[in-house]
Enzyme design. Structure first.
Site, PDB file in Angstrom:
ATOM      1  N   ARG A   1     -14.142  -6.921 -10.762  1.00  0.00           N
ATOM      2  CA  ARG A   1     -14.251  -6.549  -9.310  1.00  0.00           C
ATOM      3  C   ARG A   1     -14.950  -4.959  -9.745  1.00  0.00           C
ATOM      4  O   ARG A   1     -14.901  -4.225 -10.702  1.00  0.00           O
ATOM      5  CB  ARG A   1     -12.675  -6.223  -8.875  1.00  0.00           C
ATOM      6  CG  ARG A   1     -12.150  -7.403  -8.656  1.00  0.00           C
ATOM      7  CD  ARG A   1     -10.947  -7.365  -8.088  1.00  0.00           C
ATOM      8  NE  ARG A   1     -10.697  -6.785  -6.697  1.00  0.00           N
ATOM      9  CZ  ARG A   1      -9.545  -6.362  -6.128  1.00  0.00           C
ATOM     10  NH1 ARG A   1      -8.412  -6.492  -6.721  1.00  0.00           N
ATOM     11  NH2 ARG A   1      -9.599  -5.767  -4.875  1.00  0.00           N
TER      12      ARG A   1
ATOM     13  N   SER B   1       0.852  -1.143  -0.106  1.00  0.00           N
ATOM     14  CA  SER B   1       0.026   0.010   0.124  1.00  0.00           C
ATOM     15  C   SER B   1       0.824   1.150  -0.024  1.00  0.00           C
ATOM     16  O   SER B   1       0.588   2.361  -0.569  1.00  0.00           O
ATOM     17  CB  SER B   1      -0.941   0.103   1.151  1.00  0.00           C
ATOM     18  OG  SER B   1      -1.886  -0.980   0.884  1.00  0.00           O
TER      19      SER B   1
ATOM     20  N   ASP C   1      -6.840  -8.240   4.566  1.00  0.00           N
ATOM     21  CA  ASP C   1      -5.996  -9.020   3.669  1.00  0.00           C
ATOM     22  C   ASP C   1      -5.296 -10.322   4.546  1.00  0.00           C
ATOM     23  O   ASP C   1      -4.940 -11.247   3.635  1.00  0.00           O
ATOM     24  CB  ASP C   1      -4.848  -8.117   3.282  1.00  0.00           C
ATOM     25  CG  ASP C   1      -5.291  -7.180   2.092  1.00  0.00           C
ATOM     26  OD1 ASP C   1      -6.610  -7.363   1.602  1.00  0.00           O
ATOM     27  OD2 ASP C   1      -4.711  -6.042   2.030  1.00  0.00           O
TER      28      ASP C   1
ATOM     29  N   ARG D   1       1.614   4.414  -3.125  1.00  0.00           N
ATOM     30  CA  ARG D   1       1.267   5.736  -2.617  1.00  0.00           C
ATOM     31  C   ARG D   1       2.383   6.505  -2.930  1.00  0.00           C
ATOM     32  O   ARG D   1       2.392   7.700  -3.350  1.00  0.00           O
ATOM     33  CB  ARG D   1       0.696   5.654  -1.260  1.00  0.00           C
ATOM     34  CG  ARG D   1      -0.769   5.314  -1.159  1.00  0.00           C
ATOM     35  CD  ARG D   1      -0.931   5.050   0.386  1.00  0.00           C
ATOM     36  NE  ARG D   1      -2.700   4.756   0.273  1.00  0.00           N
ATOM     37  CZ  ARG D   1      -3.006   3.516  -0.067  1.00  0.00           C
ATOM     38  NH1 ARG D   1      -2.440   2.546  -0.328  1.00  0.00           N
ATOM     39  NH2 ARG D   1      -4.603   3.211   0.256  1.00  0.00           N
TER      40      ARG D   1
END
Ligand code: S3P
Length: 430
Positions: free
Chosen positions: A123, A24, A316, A28
């Protein structure tokens, strides 16, 4: 499809490892580096397929990005420095890439198209498109604006207050990437706080954002300044090694420099309740992100119930938690986790069917699963499949630690999405 055999039965897990950088945070860091002014150095960048997809999309958008192993240099000249891509932007298997880029690109004054692999095209994207449309965004997707590919006619947006029906950091981050380019105050309220890496990173790049419980507000437009980002180890990758050590008798493993942001450490909280022997040592911070070293010892686990605001903190890690629960005394209940159905695979289904093939005792429910643990009783083993889902692949590989006949994993190539060195690293501690 690549097939691999995992025979870890009774092979204790010992030593010290470092897991690759947080997925993540790596995504970013490249995106924010590209829209900041000046140079950004990213150390410990995750070189998994997903983050490489973000990197190549940012290059197509005109960002100057150089990578040397796990070090990435990005030269940004503000969001106005981005240019219309000449081709479609392919995010591969990466939900974070497509969703964050939708937010970023909906406020850029050019046309762009985001595509991905078969899983990405299944998705839901309306969770991002609908709030961006409220801001005045012009986004067009298949199936009534629900699915990718997504075409975007970038335009000037308006600040809004958005009450998100789901606790999703991808939704929140997409909106923040739009808001940071948009005049006025945008507020996002979530039902529960999702991972807050974007909020922390905005501050690391010199930006301002107000946060309180499950809400955040940002006044745009803002000018960000390039910085150095040291990416901590990914707790979601560490989770597989934590599990291997916990379920294999005689194990003691140290995992160094793992991100322990409280919005990500739900697995550690739940495992503590289950009786796991895990110490969190040497706490420190890297770019506003808490980091620590973990020591994990083999433990006899007991069952638990997980739901509500805990779910986004370990979303997750539910596949690996399910495996751990097969070795815990009693019945573990996971609920309020319907989001699992729209991950890389329907993880309620893939976890249940694949672990049951190995001899586990798991029942699917509408919003989770019920796992009956049989401690001291090994799984049998057999042939299973990742279905292209990296976390399912790694969880099944770790199941090899408690499967008498070993685990034959089809589709093992999916592992490289988030943890290309997984198999090698596992060998170093067994
Ligand atoms: C992520 C957010 C989570 C998580 C995903 C990465 C992120 O997804 O499951 O692996 O980097 O923002 P949702 O936002 O859909 O919950």
């Amino acid at each position: 499809m690549a097939e691999m055999i995992f025979k870890g039965y009774k092979k204790k897990v010992v030593g010290a490892v470092r897991v690759p950088g947080d997925k993540s945070i790596s995504h970013r860091a490249v995106i924010f580096g590209a829209i900041a002014h000046g140079e950004t150095k990213i150390e410990g960048f995750l070189t998994g397929d997903d983050c490489l997809s973000t990197l190549s999309c940012m290059r197509q958008l005109g960002a100057e990005v150089e990578r040397d192993g796990e070090t990435v240099m990005v030269k940004g000249s503000g969001f106005n420095g981005l240019k219309e891509p000449e081709n479609v932007l392919d995010v591969g298997n990466s939900g974070t890439s497509i969703r964050l880029l939708m937010g970023l690109l909906s406020a850029r004054p050019f046309h762009s198209v985001l595509v991905g692999d078969a899983s990405i095209h299944r998705r839901p994207m309306d969770r991002i498109m609908a709030p961006l449309e409220k801001m005045g965004g012009q986004l067009f997707g298949r199936a009534n604006n629900r699915l990718a590919p997504v075409a975007i006619n970038g335009t000037k947006l308006e600040a809004v207050t958005y009450n998100s029906p789901i606790a999703s950091a991808q939704v929140k981050s997409a909106l923040l990437l739009a808001a940071i380019q948009t005049e006025g105050q945008t507020t996002i309220n979530e039902p529960y706080l999702s991972r807050d890496h974007t909020e922390r990173m905005i501050r690391a790049f010199g930006g301002e954002i107000k946060t309180s419980k499950a809400s955040c507000s940002l006044n745009g437009p803002q000018k960000l300044t390039g910085t150095t980002i040291k990416v901590p180890g990914d707790i979601s990758s560490a989770a597989f090694f934590i599990a291997a050590a916990l379920i294999t008798p005689g194990s003691e493993l140290k995992i160094e420099s793992v991100g322990v942001n409280p919005t990500r450490t739900g697995l550690l909280d739940v495992l503590k309740d289950m009786g796991a022997d895990i110490s969190v040592n040497n706490p420190r911070e890297l770019n506003n992100e808490p980091v620590a070293d973990l020591v994990i010892r083999h433990s006899q686990l007991k069952s638990t119930t997980v739901g509500g605001e805990m779910i986004p903190k370990l979303i997750d890690e539910i596949p690996i938690l399910a495996l751990l629960a097969t070795q815990a005394e009693g019945e573990t209940v996971i609920r309020d986790a319907a989001e699992l159905k729209v991950k890389e695979t329907n993880r309620i289904q893939t976890v249940t069917t694949q672990l049951n093939k190995l001899g586990a005792d798991i029942r699917e429910t509408e919003d989770g699963m019920i796992i009956t643990g049989h401690p001291g009783q090994p799984l049998t083993g057999g042939k299973v499949e990742s279905f292209g889902d990296h976390r399912i692949g790694m969880m099944l590989a770790i199941a090899g630690q408690v499967a008498k006949q070993g685990v034959t994993l089809e589709g093992s190539e999916a592992i490289s999405v988030s943890f290309p060195s997984f198999v090698k690293l596992l060998e170093t501690v067994r």
